[in-house]
Design a protein around this motif. Structure first.
Motif, short mmCIF file in Angstrom:
data_model
loop_
_atom_site.label_atom_id
_atom_site.label_comp_id
_atom_site.label_asym_id
_atom_site.label_seq_id
_atom_site.Cartn_x
_atom_site.Cartn_y
_atom_site.Cartn_z
N VAL A 113 -20.12 -47.22 -27.89
CA VAL A 113 -20.34 -46.28 -29.01
C VAL A 113 -21.40 -46.81 -29.96
CG1 VAL A 113 -19.27 -45.27 -31.05
CG2 VAL A 113 -18.05 -45.24 -28.87
N LEU A 114 -21.32 -48.10 -30.28
CA LEU A 114 -22.32 -48.70 -31.18
C LEU A 114 -23.72 -48.62 -30.58
CD1 LEU A 114 -20.44 -51.91 -32.43
CD2 LEU A 114 -20.95 -49.84 -33.74
N MET A 115 -23.83 -48.86 -29.28
CA MET A 115 -25.14 -48.80 -28.64
C MET A 115 -25.67 -47.37 -28.57
SD MET A 115 -24.61 -51.59 -25.58
CE MET A 115 -26.29 -51.56 -24.99
N ALA A 116 -24.81 -46.42 -28.30
CA ALA A 116 -25.25 -45.02 -28.30
C ALA A 116 -25.78 -44.61 -29.67
CB ALA A 116 -24.09 -44.10 -27.88
N ILE A 117 -25.07 -45.01 -30.73
CA ILE A 117 -25.53 -44.73 -32.09
C ILE A 117 -26.90 -45.37 -32.31
CG2 ILE A 117 -25.10 -45.19 -34.54
CD1 ILE A 117 -22.10 -45.04 -33.90
N GLY A 118 -27.05 -46.62 -31.86
CA GLY A 118 -28.32 -47.31 -32.03
C GLY A 118 -29.46 -46.62 -31.33
N HIS A 119 -29.24 -46.17 -30.10
CA HIS A 119 -30.32 -45.49 -29.36
C HIS A 119 -30.75 -44.20 -30.05
CE1 HIS A 119 -30.70 -48.12 -25.96
NE2 HIS A 119 -29.42 -48.05 -25.65
N PHE A 120 -29.80 -43.43 -30.53
CA PHE A 120 -30.16 -42.19 -31.20
C PHE A 120 -30.81 -42.43 -32.56
CE2 PHE A 120 -26.89 -40.37 -28.25
CZ PHE A 120 -27.76 -39.52 -27.58
N LEU A 121 -30.38 -43.51 -33.24
CA LEU A 121 -31.04 -43.84 -34.51
C LEU A 121 -32.49 -44.25 -34.29
CD1 LEU A 121 -28.34 -45.89 -36.50
CD2 LEU A 121 -29.04 -43.50 -36.82
N MET A 122 -32.82 -44.77 -33.11
CA MET A 122 -34.20 -45.14 -32.80
C MET A 122 -35.14 -43.95 -32.87
SD MET A 122 -34.73 -48.41 -32.14
CE MET A 122 -36.20 -48.41 -31.13
N ALA A 123 -34.60 -42.76 -32.73
CA ALA A 123 -35.43 -41.55 -32.80
C ALA A 123 -35.78 -41.18 -34.23
CB ALA A 123 -34.70 -40.38 -32.13
#
Length: 464
Positions: A113-123
């Motif tokens: 979950v933390l990594m998914a949040i991080g990937h989308f925040l990269m946008a």
């Protein structure tokens, strides 16, 4: 029982872990393929032009306080090194928390979950640094616990365990192969946000696979529980101390190799983008496709190396563990020697992609001579009481190596390219010399444990 059903001779939950890790690596390597290009070509230019990037001024100020004024390429390299280094630093603590409090399943969920949040925040440009923080923390929970669950599917002594790790390893490299082709193409041809968004979707798919396919995954016995069982005998013997010191030295020596190896996602990616001709019959291939070459070579070379080492073993001619690791470092030196010649021939123009692919081929072969061999060594000869800690030492060496990769990469635009690649070649040669000089001492300290070198894929998965 469902948990006892097999598929291709292995427990069915293995394939849940295979696809979970495949999609997680798709997201991780997809983002990594774009990271340096995104910082150098877009994000930091926008930040200097006044666009808000939360934390940019503070982080740039802190790095320049220690290293002096940096251009965008040097700053990007430093941040790349810190990010990739911390990715290997946090698993020690994520594994510790899982062992003592949360367990492996919950930790994998939290990490995903933390990594998914991080990937989308990269946008979102302004949230770039919080995104990296989420990815670092998420990887710390996800990385050590997904691999441990593979081993938990098998009883001690089960001959299928090594083959299971080989399958798991193929999932890692399958994700790493396709991610630059998808995320890299979207990021370079459509928009950076599309590439990072695709990485985020890959992470979500990983979580979905794990949730619906992981109901029968067991909770492996934790290192903490094993430590409790061994509480009555916590002192190391003299032989164990000798092995521990030898292993620690071996781990620390590999720092130099990882400082060279990780240039694939840093300065070699810049070379791919700035100094390589990617025109193919009128179509400009995205330079991030270069990142797919490493896993492609692993697909081809790992089984061949396995057969070659087996052929040597049957004739009692197989090289020792320390010698193999020295050979890997020499291959790293040769890889950078190729780039040194390329820099002299290409100059300020664009050269053939064969320079880059030839160098990466040698680096990948060097990796196969070091990563699986070293990891197997740690798991086989570490005293049982501290095997978890020694695995942490191995990851810690990788952390320092990745940071060194970022630090040295900061000189890519500040010195002639020939000198830069010569510096990297010497950096890879240094551990080869150390391994050869200390060969007899290290072999004597470790040989009594009956070391057997594994198939290249069988042990590498725990580390990747």
């Amino acid at each position: 029982m469902q948990a006892n059903k097999t598929f291709f001779g292995h427990p069915r939950p293995l394939f849940t872990l295979f696809f979970t890790e495949m999609w997680e690596r798709f997201s991780f390597y997809g983002m990594r393929a774009l990271l340096v290009l995104y910082m150098t070509q877009y994000l930091f230019n926008e930040a200097q032009a006044g666009k808000e990037v939360w934390g940019y001024a503070a982080i740039r100020g802190a790095i320049e306080y220690f290293f002096g004024p940096l251009n965008n390429q040097a700053l990007s390299s430093q941040i790349y090194g810190l990010y990739t280094g911390l990715v290997y630093f946090t698993p020690f603590f994520g594994g510790l928390i899982a062992d003592r409090y949360w367990g492996q399943k919950r930790s994998v969920y939290v990490g995903g979950v933390l990594m998914a949040i991080g990937h989308f925040l990269m946008a979102v440009e302004s949230l770039f640094f919080p995104a990296l923080l989420f990815l670092i923390l998420g990887n710390g929970f996800f990385k050590p616990n997904i691999s441990t669950q593979v081993g938990g599917l098998y009883q001690e002594g089960d001959s299928r365990r090594d083959r299971a790790f080989t399958l798991f390893y193929m999932g890692i490299n399958l994700g790493a192969f396709f991610s630059p082709l998808v995320c890299g193409t979207l990021g370079q041809k459509v928009g950076w946000h599309w590439g990072f968004g695709a990485a985020g979707i890959g992470m979500l798919i990983s979580l979905v696979v794990y949730h619906f396919g992981g109901k029968n995954l067991p909770e492996s016995k934790t290192f903490y529980a094993k430590a409790q069982e061994l509480k009555s005998d916590t002192k190391l013997t003299r032989t164990e101390w000798v092995r521990t010191c030898a292993l620690t030295f071996l781990c620390l020596v590999t720092i130099f190799f990882w400082g060279v190896y990780e240039q694939q996602g840093n300065t070699l990616q810049l070379w791919a983008d700035q100094s390589t001709d990617w025109n193919f019959f009128g179509w400009e291939i995205p330079s991030t496709w270069y990142q797919s070459f490493n896993p492609f070579i692993i697909f081809l070379a790992a089984p061949l190396l396995d057969r070659y080492w087996g052929w040597q073993a049957r004739r009692n001619k197989e090289a020792s563990t320390v010698t193999k690791m020295a050979i890997g470092c020499v291959m790293g030196t040769l890889a950078l020697a190729v780039m040194l010649v390329a820099a002299k021939n290409v100059g300020d123009g664009r050269g053939s992609v064969l320079w880059l692919l030839g160098s990466t081929f040698l680096l990948t072969m060097g990796e196969l001579y070091i990563s699986p061999i070293g990891l197997s060594l740690v798991t086989k000869v570490s005293p049982t009481k501290i095997v978890s800690m020694m695995m942490g030492v191995w990851f810690l060496a990788t952390f320092f190596g990745n940071y060194i990769a970022g630090y040295i990469g900061s000189y890519y635009d500040r010195m002639p390219k020939e000198n830069f690649f010569l510096l990297l070649a010497v950096l890879s040669l240094a551990p080869a010399i150390l391994f050869l000089v200390s060969h007899k001492v290290l072999t004597k300290a470790l040989s009594k444990e009956g070391l057997n070198n594994p198939a290249p894929g069988a042990q590498r998965t725990v580390e990747v």
